[in-house]
Design a protein around this motif. Structure first.
Motif, PDB file in Angstrom:
ATOM      1  N   THR A   1       0.827  -1.211   0.000  1.00  0.00           N
ATOM      2  CA  THR A   1       0.000   0.000   0.000  1.00  0.00           C
ATOM      3  C   THR A   1       0.861   1.260   0.000  1.00  0.00           C
ATOM      4  N   ALA A   2       1.882   1.286   0.861  1.00  0.00           N
ATOM      5  CA  ALA A   2       2.742   2.475   0.923  1.00  0.00           C
ATOM      6  C   ALA A   2       3.452   2.709  -0.408  1.00  0.00           C
ATOM      7  N   GLY A   3       3.959   1.631  -1.001  1.00  0.00           N
ATOM      8  CA  GLY A   3       4.680   1.764  -2.268  1.00  0.00           C
ATOM      9  C   GLY A   3       3.784   2.223  -3.406  1.00  0.00           C
ATOM     10  N   THR A   4       2.612   1.629  -3.510  1.00  0.00           N
ATOM     11  CA  THR A   4       1.721   1.981  -4.625  1.00  0.00           C
ATOM     12  C   THR A   4       1.098   3.374  -4.455  1.00  0.00           C
ATOM     13  N   VAL A   5       0.726   3.730  -3.230  1.00  0.00           N
ATOM     14  CA  VAL A   5       0.114   5.050  -3.015  1.00  0.00           C
ATOM     15  C   VAL A   5       1.139   6.153  -3.274  1.00  0.00           C
ATOM     16  N   ALA A   6       2.336   6.002  -2.685  1.00  0.00           N
ATOM     17  CA  ALA A   6       3.364   7.033  -2.869  1.00  0.00           C
ATOM     18  C   ALA A   6       3.775   7.135  -4.335  1.00  0.00           C
ATOM     19  N   GLY A   7       4.001   5.982  -4.974  1.00  0.00           N
ATOM     20  CA  GLY A   7       4.428   6.000  -6.375  1.00  0.00           C
ATOM     21  C   GLY A   7       3.364   6.575  -7.291  1.00  0.00           C
ATOM     22  N   THR A   8       2.121   6.154  -7.093  1.00  0.00           N
ATOM     23  CA  THR A   8       1.037   6.634  -7.958  1.00  0.00           C
ATOM     24  C   THR A   8       0.846   8.139  -7.826  1.00  0.00           C
TER      25      THR A   8
ATOM     26  N   VAL B   1      -8.388   1.614 -17.458  1.00  0.00           N
ATOM     27  CA  VAL B   1      -9.658   0.969 -17.800  1.00  0.00           C
ATOM     28  C   VAL B   1      -9.474  -0.492 -18.208  1.00  0.00           C
ATOM     29  N   LEU B   2      -8.218  -0.954 -18.268  1.00  0.00           N
ATOM     30  CA  LEU B   2      -7.981  -2.354 -18.615  1.00  0.00           C
ATOM     31  C   LEU B   2      -8.183  -3.234 -17.395  1.00  0.00           C
ATOM     32  N   GLY B   3      -8.505  -4.494 -17.628  1.00  0.00           N
ATOM     33  CA  GLY B   3      -8.667  -5.429 -16.531  1.00  0.00           C
ATOM     34  C   GLY B   3      -7.327  -5.773 -15.901  1.00  0.00           C
ATOM     35  N   GLY B   4      -7.330  -5.950 -14.585  1.00  0.00           N
ATOM     36  CA  GLY B   4      -6.082  -6.246 -13.875  1.00  0.00           C
ATOM     37  C   GLY B   4      -5.471  -7.565 -14.308  1.00  0.00           C
ATOM     38  N   ALA B   5      -6.307  -8.564 -14.640  1.00  0.00           N
ATOM     39  CA  ALA B   5      -5.777  -9.862 -15.064  1.00  0.00           C
ATOM     40  C   ALA B   5      -5.024  -9.733 -16.393  1.00  0.00           C
TER      41      ALA B   5
ATOM     42  N   MET C   1       8.065  -5.916  -8.142  1.00  0.00           N
ATOM     43  CA  MET C   1       7.463  -6.155  -9.458  1.00  0.00           C
ATOM     44  C   MET C   1       5.957  -5.847  -9.452  1.00  0.00           C
ATOM     45  N   VAL C   2       5.232  -6.371  -8.471  1.00  0.00           N
ATOM     46  CA  VAL C   2       3.777  -6.127  -8.467  1.00  0.00           C
ATOM     47  C   VAL C   2       3.466  -4.658  -8.123  1.00  0.00           C
ATOM     48  N   ILE C   3       4.339  -4.016  -7.337  1.00  0.00           N
ATOM     49  CA  ILE C   3       4.126  -2.591  -7.040  1.00  0.00           C
ATOM     50  C   ILE C   3       4.277  -1.761  -8.326  1.00  0.00           C
ATOM     51  N   ILE C   4       5.306  -2.065  -9.117  1.00  0.00           N
ATOM     52  CA  ILE C   4       5.524  -1.333 -10.376  1.00  0.00           C
ATOM     53  C   ILE C   4       4.318  -1.493 -11.304  1.00  0.00           C
ATOM     54  N   VAL C   5       3.823  -2.713 -11.422  1.00  0.00           N
ATOM     55  CA  VAL C   5       2.695  -2.963 -12.327  1.00  0.00           C
ATOM     56  C   VAL C   5       1.435  -2.253 -11.825  1.00  0.00           C
ATOM     57  N   TYR C   6       1.207  -2.291 -10.526  1.00  0.00           N
ATOM     58  CA  TYR C   6      -0.002  -1.644  -9.985  1.00  0.00           C
ATOM     59  C   TYR C   6       0.087  -0.120 -10.182  1.00  0.00           C
ATOM     60  N   ILE C   7       1.273   0.453  -9.978  1.00  0.00           N
ATOM     61  CA  ILE C   7       1.442   1.893 -10.209  1.00  0.00           C
ATOM     62  C   ILE C   7       1.169   2.223 -11.675  1.00  0.00           C
TER      63      ILE C   7
ATOM     64  N   ALA D   1      -6.251  -4.602  -3.385  1.00  0.00           N
ATOM     65  CA  ALA D   1      -5.750  -5.106  -4.667  1.00  0.00           C
ATOM     66  C   ALA D   1      -5.700  -6.633  -4.650  1.00  0.00           C
ATOM     67  N   PHE D   2      -6.165  -7.233  -5.725  1.00  0.00           N
ATOM     68  CA  PHE D   2      -6.195  -8.701  -5.773  1.00  0.00           C
ATOM     69  C   PHE D   2      -5.785  -9.253  -7.138  1.00  0.00           C
ATOM     70  N   ASP D   3      -6.378  -8.703  -8.215  1.00  0.00           N
ATOM     71  CA  ASP D   3      -6.255  -9.339  -9.526  1.00  0.00           C
ATOM     72  C   ASP D   3      -4.804  -9.432 -10.010  1.00  0.00           C
ATOM     73  N   ILE D   4      -4.053  -8.345  -9.922  1.00  0.00           N
ATOM     74  CA  ILE D   4      -2.674  -8.363 -10.421  1.00  0.00           C
ATOM     75  C   ILE D   4      -1.815  -9.332  -9.607  1.00  0.00           C
ATOM     76  N   ILE D   5      -1.994  -9.325  -8.286  1.00  0.00           N
ATOM     77  CA  ILE D   5      -1.219 -10.240  -7.433  1.00  0.00           C
ATOM     78  C   ILE D   5      -1.593 -11.688  -7.738  1.00  0.00           C
ATOM     79  N   SER D   6      -2.877 -11.934  -7.925  1.00  0.00           N
ATOM     80  CA  SER D   6      -3.322 -13.303  -8.200  1.00  0.00           C
ATOM     81  C   SER D   6      -2.733 -13.833  -9.508  1.00  0.00           C
ATOM     82  N   VAL D   7      -2.731 -13.006 -10.546  1.00  0.00           N
ATOM     83  CA  VAL D   7      -2.253 -13.454 -11.852  1.00  0.00           C
ATOM     84  C   VAL D   7      -0.726 -13.561 -11.898  1.00  0.00           C
ATOM     85  N   MET D   8      -0.017 -12.607 -11.286  1.00  0.00           N
ATOM     86  CA  MET D   8       1.434 -12.537 -11.453  1.00  0.00           C
ATOM     87  C   MET D   8       2.191 -13.427 -10.482  1.00  0.00           C
ATOM     88  N   THR D   9       1.742 -13.516  -9.233  1.00  0.00           N
ATOM     89  CA  THR D   9       2.543 -14.264  -8.242  1.00  0.00           C
ATOM     90  C   THR D   9       1.741 -15.254  -7.412  1.00  0.00           C
ATOM     91  N   ALA D  10       0.412 -15.123  -7.401  1.00  0.00           N
ATOM     92  CA  ALA D  10      -0.442 -15.962  -6.542  1.00  0.00           C
ATOM     93  C   ALA D  10       0.022 -15.896  -5.077  1.00  0.00           C
TER      94      ALA D  10
END
Length: 306
Positions: A90-97, A127-131, A172-178, A241-250
């Motif tokens: 959360t800290a990484g994605t909020v600050a980066g975004t 607007v793209l899907g996280g998966a 990796m997942v923080i970069i993608v979410y940002i 956040a769920f979709d990106i983590i589920s698809v990329m690293t589970a």
């Protein structure tokens, strides 16, 4: 007709006349209240109730265990590790975004050729899907054939094993979410920049303020409502956040990217422990509630409106 209507209102009993606006109010908000009650508050209460049971999602009966699920949750060292992961993500994605979104909004607010196209391209990932985003970025981060590996190879640097190294999976997942949510923050900041009166900058220049002083004493205060709004919404979004983590690293490797939302999914639909899943969801709900109230309490007073 209007005269007849006024005459009818005059002949109404005083109590009914006073109650009429409230009746209109209830009629107008009733559909929304019913939808909220059916799809938000009822599941919330049901989740809280299930946190006191032991249930496997299949059995017709549920076993009452009281606070046992909560004591087990807080005694388990994995719970603290997952909470830490959630905090780091959360800290990484909020600050980066927010920081990169502000920088891009300042850039796109300049009179540059093709800036409208750039704004559209920047907002498209939101607007793209996280998966779908996660699958594309899996190829980009491939340590042997991915785009990132190719760039690092040209610079003479080795590519990290993003998928299997616990130290690199979370970045990796923080970069993608940002990347996915950057357009949202940029558009909100851009809208705020275009509402700042030019008179304020001209007055600051008359007082001898340079560009940094104008940014610090004019731009940032005038953008404080947008900053407050983005801080609340991106924090809530990142913690769920769920979709990106589920698809990329589970949630892996070695639980290094497992967040509380993913833990809820895993407990409920992989291990079939609905009571434990409801316990994590209840704890997450109160954390979100506390963080939001804290943000409102501490930051809303510093927001400059108008």
């Amino acid at each position: 007709m209007a005269v007849a209507s006024r005459t009818d209102r005059r002949t109404m009993p005083a109590v009914l006349r006073k109650a009429t606006p409230y009746i209109y109010f209830l009629v107008l908000i009733a559909p929304n209240l019913l939808l909220l009650a059916a799809f938000t508050y009822r599941p919330l209460i049901e989740n809280f109730r299930l946190s006191f049971y032991d249930w496997d999602l299949i059995s017709p009966t549920k076993r009452w265990v009281g606070l046992e699920n909560y004591t087990d949750y807080f005694r388990d060292s994995t719970s603290l590790y997952v909470m830490r992961n959630t905090l780091v993500f959360t800290a990484g994605t909020v600050a980066g975004t927010m920081l990169i979104g502000l920088a891009l909004a300042l850039l796109l607010n300049l009179r540059l050729r093709g800036r409208n196209v750039a704004r559209t391209v920047l907002f498209a990932p939101y607007v793209l899907g996280g998966a779908a985003v996660g699958i594309v970025w899996l190829f980009i981060f491939d340590p042997r054939f991915g785009l990132v590996s190719g760039i690092l190879d040209r610079l003479g640097l080795p590519s990290p094993n993003w998928y299997n190294d616990p130290n690199w999976a979370m970045p990796m997942v923080i970069i993608v979410y940002i990347w996915k949510n950057l357009g949202y923050a940029t558009v909100v900041y851009l809208a705020g920049l275009q509402t700042i009166p030019r008179d304020l900058y001209e007055a600051a220049q008359v007082d001898g303020a340079g560009r940094w002083a104008q940014f610090r004493h004019v731009t940032l205060p005038m953008l404080s409502p947008m900053t407050f709004f983005l801080l609340v919404t991106t924090t809530l979004g990142s913690m769920q956040a769920f979709d990106i983590i589920s698809v990329m690293t589970a949630g892996g490797p070695l639980d290094s990217t497992k967040t509380m939302v993913y833990q809820v999914y895993e407990e409920a639909f992989v291990r079939f422990r609905v009571g434990d899943a409801s316990t994590v969801a209840t704890v997450l709900f109160f954390i979100l509630l506390g963080v939001t109230l804290l943000q409102v309490r501490l930051l809303e007073r510093r927001v400059t409106y108008g």
